[in-house]
Design an enzyme around this catalytic site. Structure first.
Site, PDB file in Angstrom:
ATOM      1  N   ASP A 125       1.461 -85.766-114.008  1.00 23.26           N
ATOM      2  CA  ASP A 125       0.094 -86.411-114.168  1.00 23.26           C
ATOM      3  C   ASP A 125       0.125 -88.003-113.828  1.00 23.26           C
ATOM      4  OD1 ASP A 125      -1.152 -83.906-114.107  1.00 23.26           O
ATOM      5  OD2 ASP A 125      -0.627 -83.607-116.123  1.00 23.26           O
ATOM      6  N   HIS A 150       0.064 -85.225-109.401  1.00 16.84           N
ATOM      7  CA  HIS A 150      -1.201 -84.986-109.522  1.00 16.84           C
ATOM      8  C   HIS A 150      -2.044 -86.352-109.646  1.00 16.84           C
ATOM      9  CE1 HIS A 150      -4.221 -82.740-112.153  1.00 16.84           C
ATOM     10  NE2 HIS A 150      -5.038 -83.428-111.001  1.00 16.84           N
ATOM     11  N   PHE A 204      -5.601 -84.949-120.810  1.00 15.53           N
ATOM     12  CA  PHE A 204      -4.707 -84.950-121.811  1.00 15.53           C
ATOM     13  C   PHE A 204      -4.155 -83.440-122.207  1.00 15.53           C
ATOM     14  CE2 PHE A 204      -7.677 -88.008-123.233  1.00 15.53           C
ATOM     15  CZ  PHE A 204      -6.888 -89.124-123.637  1.00 15.53           C
ATOM     16  N   GLY A 205      -2.803 -83.670-122.620  1.00 19.45           N
ATOM     17  CA  GLY A 205      -2.127 -82.227-122.635  1.00 19.45           C
ATOM     18  C   GLY A 205      -2.586 -81.304-123.906  1.00 19.45           C
ATOM     19  N   GLY A 206      -1.992 -80.233-123.963  1.00 14.24           N
ATOM     20  CA  GLY A 206      -2.103 -79.505-125.004  1.00 14.24           C
ATOM     21  C   GLY A 206      -3.570 -78.871-125.422  1.00 14.24           C
ATOM     22  N   ASP A 233      -3.495 -75.695-113.679  1.00 13.01           N
ATOM     23  CA  ASP A 233      -2.928 -76.670-114.549  1.00 13.01           C
ATOM     24  C   ASP A 233      -3.696 -76.838-115.777  1.00 13.01           C
ATOM     25  OD1 ASP A 233      -1.773 -79.014-115.462  1.00 13.01           O
ATOM     26  OD2 ASP A 233      -2.420 -80.430-113.840  1.00 13.01           O
ATOM     27  N   GLY A 273      -3.393 -75.297-120.201  1.00 12.84           N
ATOM     28  CA  GLY A 273      -3.404 -74.059-120.991  1.00 12.84           C
ATOM     29  C   GLY A 273      -2.586 -73.057-120.604  1.00 12.84           C
ATOM     30  N   SER A 295       3.079 -78.071-122.758  1.00 15.11           N
ATOM     31  CA  SER A 295       3.319 -77.493-124.022  1.00 15.11           C
ATOM     32  C   SER A 295       3.920 -75.996-124.038  1.00 15.11           C
ATOM     33  CB  SER A 295       2.031 -77.538-124.675  1.00 15.11           C
ATOM     34  OG  SER A 295       1.351 -78.701-124.410  1.00 15.11           O
TER      35      SER A 295
HETATM   36 ZN    ZN Z   1      -1.633 -81.975-113.472  1.00 10.35          ZN
END
Ligand code: ZN
Length: 206
Positions: free
Chosen positions: A22, A53, A130-132, A162, A164, A185
């Site tokens: 990312d 990405h 953001f992740g998570g 991409d 969840g 995650s």
């Molecule tokens: Zn991504």
């Protein structure tokens, strides 16, 4: 220092087929990451497929740099400022597989005209940045709409998801037509990464 070679080996032996990078500029999304140096190092350490990405305002300006750094696939957002068709052609011109990414609020129709010019559609199943985050269920209909248009046109195009993705949501998105699953995650917090990867697996995971 990261021991990149051994870390990547662990991912490969866990059944992970691609690494998803990312890249954020702090403008298109609020978060900032800078992907080129790490991408170059990973490319030197491994032959694994590198899927980049770009969540940046003007991706067309950076295609060659990411191609030179070792990207195998590059996706950028249909919502970015760059001309989508020209950017897809520029990616292919660099010998890299082109893909378009689409945010949760953008209708599926935004990518229909581009399908003959790309190898993959990246359907964001959370807001990028953001992740998570938790999976947004309304994105399932979009996956289905894109898959049905690909079939109608008789094209061979992957659908990547991409955000969840875990043991539950993976089955839902695969049923809707996604075949490339990005997971962060869920894999990295798992006690047994190989088992977690196997739980997601249809044909490819990154
Ligand atoms: Zn991504």
């Amino acid at each position: 220092m990261l021991h990149l070679g051994s870390e990547i080996k662990k991912l490969e032996t866990s059944g992970i087929d691609m690494l998803h990078f990312d890249v954020m500029d702090g403008i298109f999304v609020n978060n900032i990451t800078f992907g080129l140096p790490i991408l170059e190092q990973v490319r030197k350490a491994s032959d694994i497929t590198l899927d980049v990405h770009l969540m940046i305002k003007d991706p067309a300006k950076y295609i060659k740099r990411f191609a030179d750094a070792g990207a195998d696939m590059i996706s950028f957002h249909v919502e970015s400022d760059s001309d989508a068709l020209e950017t897809l052609k520029a990616i292919r011109g660099c010998g890299v597989k082109p893909a378009i990414a689409i945010k949760p609020a953008t209708p599926a129709e935004a990518v229909f005209g581009l399908l003959p010019y790309l190898d993959m559609v990246l359907v964001m199943t959370v807001e990028p940045g953001f992740g998570g985050q938790s999976f947004i269920p309304e994105t399932v209909d979009k996956i289905r709409a894109v898959r049905s248009k690909i079939n109608e046109l008789g094209l061979d195009v992957d659908i990547e998801v991409d955000g969840g993705i875990n043991g539950q949501t993976s089955a839902i998105v695969r049923e809707a037509g996604a075949n490339v699953l990005v997971s962060g995650s869920f894999l990295f917090h798992a006690e047994d990464m190989a088992a977690a990867a196997n739980a997601l697996k249809d044909d490819r995971i990154c």
